[in-house]
Each structure stands twice: as C-alpha cells, then as structure tokens.
Scaffold this active site. Sequence first.
Site, mmCIF file in Angstrom:
data_model
loop_
_atom_site.group_PDB
_atom_site.id
_atom_site.type_symbol
_atom_site.label_atom_id
_atom_site.label_comp_id
_atom_site.label_asym_id
_atom_site.label_seq_id
_atom_site.Cartn_x
_atom_site.Cartn_y
_atom_site.Cartn_z
ATOM 1 N N GLU A 56 0.864 -1.171 0.000
ATOM 2 C CA GLU A 56 0.000 0.000 0.000
ATOM 3 C C GLU A 56 0.907 1.229 0.000
ATOM 4 O OE1 GLU A 56 -2.762 0.379 3.269
ATOM 5 O OE2 GLU A 56 -3.594 2.219 2.411
ATOM 6 N N ARG A 92 5.806 -13.149 9.343
ATOM 7 C CA ARG A 92 6.303 -11.808 9.078
ATOM 8 C C ARG A 92 7.631 -11.629 9.803
ATOM 9 N NH1 ARG A 92 2.785 -7.793 9.199
ATOM 10 N NH2 ARG A 92 4.221 -6.173 9.809
ATOM 11 N N LYS A 110 4.722 0.473 8.996
ATOM 12 C CA LYS A 110 4.730 1.786 8.343
ATOM 13 C C LYS A 110 4.037 2.832 9.199
ATOM 14 C CE LYS A 110 3.278 -0.019 4.482
ATOM 15 N NZ LYS A 110 2.481 -0.111 3.285
#
Length: 571
Positions: free
Chosen positions: A45, A270, A280
């Site tokens: 994104e 992850r 982020k």
Amino acid sequence: MTDIIPSESSTPAPESRRDFIRELVADDIATGRFGRAPATRFPPEPNGFLHMGHAKSICLNFGIAREFGGTCNLRFDDTNPATEDVKYVEAIQRDVQWLGFQWDALYYASDYFEQLYDIAELLVQRGKAYVDSQNEEQIREGRGTVTSAGTNSPYRARTVDENLDLLRRMRAGEFPDGSHVLRAKIDMAHVNMIMRDPLLIRIRHAHHYRRGNDWCIYPLYDFAHGLSDAIEGITRSLCTLEFKDSREIYDWLVAEAGFENPPRQMEFARLELDYTILSKRKLLRLVNEGHVSGWDDPRMPTIAGLRRRGVRAEAIRAFAEVIGVARKDARVEIATFEHAVRDDLNMEVPRVLCVLNPLKVVITNYPEGQVEWMEAQNYPHDVPKTGTRTVPFSRELWIDRDDFMEDPPKKFYRMSVGREVRLRFGYFITCTEIVKNDAGEVIELRCTYDPETRSGQSPDGRKVQGTIHWVSAGQALDCEVRLYDRLFAQPDPDDVPEGQDFLSALNPHSLVVVSNAKVEPSVGSDPVGTRYQFERTGYFMSEPESSTPERLVFNRIVGLRDSWAKELKKG
Ligand code: ATP
Ligand code: MG
C-alpha cells in the site's frame, strides 16, 4: 523451529534451498495445477516507505518468479484514499529496483475499481451480496463473538432489485459516508468471524491520489485483494500469517466471481527484528513527530534509510536468504542482520585509516619537516580485490584516545608510557612522556621511533603485541563522522509499561556526531558514497546528502564487532 534465529549463523544457503513455499511452487509446476507459469506479486500500500519486512516479501515473491521462470508483478494496493500518496509510489518503485528486482508488470488496484464494481453487481444479482444500512456500531454488535453466533441484519433480506438500486446510487454519490455498505451474504453464525457477512464496499467521499474525485465508494481489503490477484492471473498469493483467517473469504470471493483456476493464498511468518519497528504506521509517527530526519534517516529500518546509511542491496538479500521463510512467527536478532552487512562489506571495501577521537603524538627523534609515504594495503586478504596506496608519515601524528591509557592494566597492548606499539604500515614507537594541560588532561604524547622498523617489520624478532591506527597530522583531512546506533534501546520496542508507547523505548544515543575526526588524505578524491572499512573501527560510507570535498562526512554503516553483546555481558 526455535523462536530465536541464532545470530552469526551460517553463510547464505545455496539457491537450491527449498522452503515450504518453494516446495509448493515446484509442485504446482510438476502437477500443472494452475495451467500457467508461477505468478506472484508484491502488493504494497503506498502509504509509507518500504522497510525490511517488505524486503523479505520482495525477495520471496520476486525470487520465486526468477527461480521458477515465472512472473512477479508490482501492484500498488491503493484502495484507501485517506493515506496514500504518489511520493510513496515513487519511493517504492525506486526501492524495489535498488534491491535488484524488476517487475514484469506494474499495476494499481485503483485501476480495478470498475472491474471490482462489476463483480459487486454480479454478486448482488446472484443473491450473494446485499446493501446493509446499519451503522458501524450496529454492524459490529451484530457480528457476535468468537463464542456466540452473530445476528442477521434487518436489511439482509432486501431483494436483488432493491440492492442493485442502492448499490448504483451508492456509486452515484447519493449517500453520505457510513450510510450504507455492501456486504457479502454468507453466514452470520460462521465459525470464522471474517465469514460473517464481511463488508465489501463502503462509501467514502474523499480525494484519491490517482482517481481524484471519480469514486466515492471504495473496496475493503479482503474484497480488493484476492480479486486483484485473480484479475492478474496470480497463482500463489503470498502474505503474512495474520491473514490466515482471510483465506476463506479469499477463496469464496474468487470462486463466486467466477474465476477459473483462481490464485491460492499462502501465508508465511512476518519479519520481526529486535531493536526495530517494522510497521509503516509507527515509522510514519517517527517521521511526523521529528524523532528522525525523514523516511531515509540512516537509523530507519526502511530500505531508503539503510541505503543512505551505506548498507548494500546484496546484504539485504543475503539477510533475507539467511532468515528464510517459516510458517511460524519468530523474532530475528539484530546481530543476524549486522552480521550479513559486515559479511557483505568485508571482502568488498578498501581499508583506510581514520582517527575518531584524536590525541596528538610527537615523535621526538623524527626529523622535523620530513614526510615519508608508506605503502598501505587496501584489502587485507588481497582476494578478490587488490591494490595499495600510500599514506604519509611525519613527526606529528594523531592516534585514537582510546588507544592510550595512563595507568593501563597488564593486558593493555596499546599505548602507554614505556610500552612499544606498532603503527599500522608505519614504525614501532615507544611513548616516553605525557603532556597534560592545566586541567590535568592528557593532550600530547611524546614518543620515539625505531628507524629500523619501517612498515612494521621487526629487525631483531622482538615482539610488539599491539598495532594501532594513526594519521599524519599535517596531511590528515578533518571530517565529521556520524555514529549511528540502534534506534531503540530494547529488543522489543513495543514491550513498554502500561500507558507508554514504543516512543519511550527510543535509544537517546542512536546518533552521536563526531565533528573533529581525522582521516588519511587518500580518501579526499573519492566520489561521494564510497564505502570503507576504517581499520579497527567499523564500516563507513561518505554521506551522500551532506559530504563535500571541503567537508567530508561519513556514516557508520556498522561496527566491526557486536559492541552490544559486550555491553550485555558487562551488565
Ligand atoms: P505495515 O504494517 O508496515 O504497513 P503492511 O503489511 O500493512 O505493513 P503492505 O504495504 O500492505 O504493508 O505490505 C506489502 C507486502 O509486504 C504484503 O504482502 C505484506 O505481507 C508484506 N509485509 C509487510 N510487512 C512485512 C513483514 N514485517 N514481514 C514480511 N512481510 C511483510
Ligand atoms: Mg497493509
């Protein structure tokens, strides 16, 4: 597997190494499961810069495409108008390429809005979706809990015609934000909470950085993601473990939308890295609240930050290889990353002499005004790189203050009164006298040298234990050295007392600026961005943004050893 991946582990695994995802892809090919070559995608994104967690995903997705003769797309998952920006789109493309990967196609989920809308109408027509006019809170309450079934929305029984009419008017902009949503019609008692009539489309009158004000309805993540994969003909949609529960809605949607041989989602662990934040949203706070100088601050775990610090893409790729891909979440020790960085630079960069904390040495028996140019080896092993340079030697030198002790312990093999040390590429010298200022601080060492020991060779086999680095005072270049350290002072920055957040775990010493370091003159003509090992100190790069020929500035990329391991042992 264990929860901590050991540091300083092995050398990178060979390319033939197969993790469980690569096994799966190999099997896809062997069985012809998808009827097409392996197709992956990296779907960020554009709401921030890429970080090391993304690097892991990039190496995996692009790596698989490369190894198996498939394709990998870069797709911007830009379905949320509030947070996205073209500056992030540009940064992400630059960072992916810098890491060494090139996408087969570049797509934007926002280009699929029309197709996604058509699929929404299709679902409505087939009785698989409805417009719900409850508010957010009512929807949440109606969903039930893990232990109790949800309840059907009072709007669930709307007719197809009514739903179609409302959906079209949602798109036409007739309704305010939050007044209606499109939901899948699945099962409000489903054991998987995500399957309890998930939201597909919401109204959001907002400006989108690419679509402008064209759209006032936006697809939610689950709706957009799987269908975007399907539109692109992806085979394996690789994502992190927190999306495991979404796999069911993923499969439901691509099937209901009528895709044949649809992509399959597969989850992997992850990356969580000690002393670092990989989110982020949180990194954006560090930037916005001024805790760092920007997304590319050399302390940031972003690809842009690491690049500016001096880390090479090779090191990041090697790191991704070493940590591998697992099915279970695990924190990785920061030392594992630092090891990869050192390992990459060790054979690659030349050695030079730089004194960070200068202390004057005067060699009393060396002729005044004389300068000798000593031959110095650029690479310690001469493999794979070779070369020599010359460094000036003269009566006045700088050594590092840490290499001198007035009252040394027995095993201190560096400089102290009466002990002989070797100057790297230079002579043996012996300190005879200390000069102090009025405050009692040592400001100069008076030494003698043995002319028979040029280039550090002992004439009579006498042993000198210590070799220290130095620069000649008359020719050394003044420089600034930025000693970057870990951004956070504790392994898990989120593990803070109640009422505090990760900001309280920031390391107050993550940047120490040394403004009066002295470096050998040979580096003066090197281009900005050249990397070195400062002997006995660490790996450095001349700072791309601020170093000039008049004022050299160096970033510390990484120290030579893990100085924190020592700290921890002491503690
Ligand atoms: P963040 O929480 O930092 O915003 P994200 O997952 O929301 O991360 P995206 O831009 O949606 O960020 O991620 C793009 C891709 O990168 C996704 O496929 C995601 O799974 C992967 N990714 C993100 N963070 C990590 C991580 N820490 N480790 C491995 N992969 C990651
Ligand atoms: Mg995300």
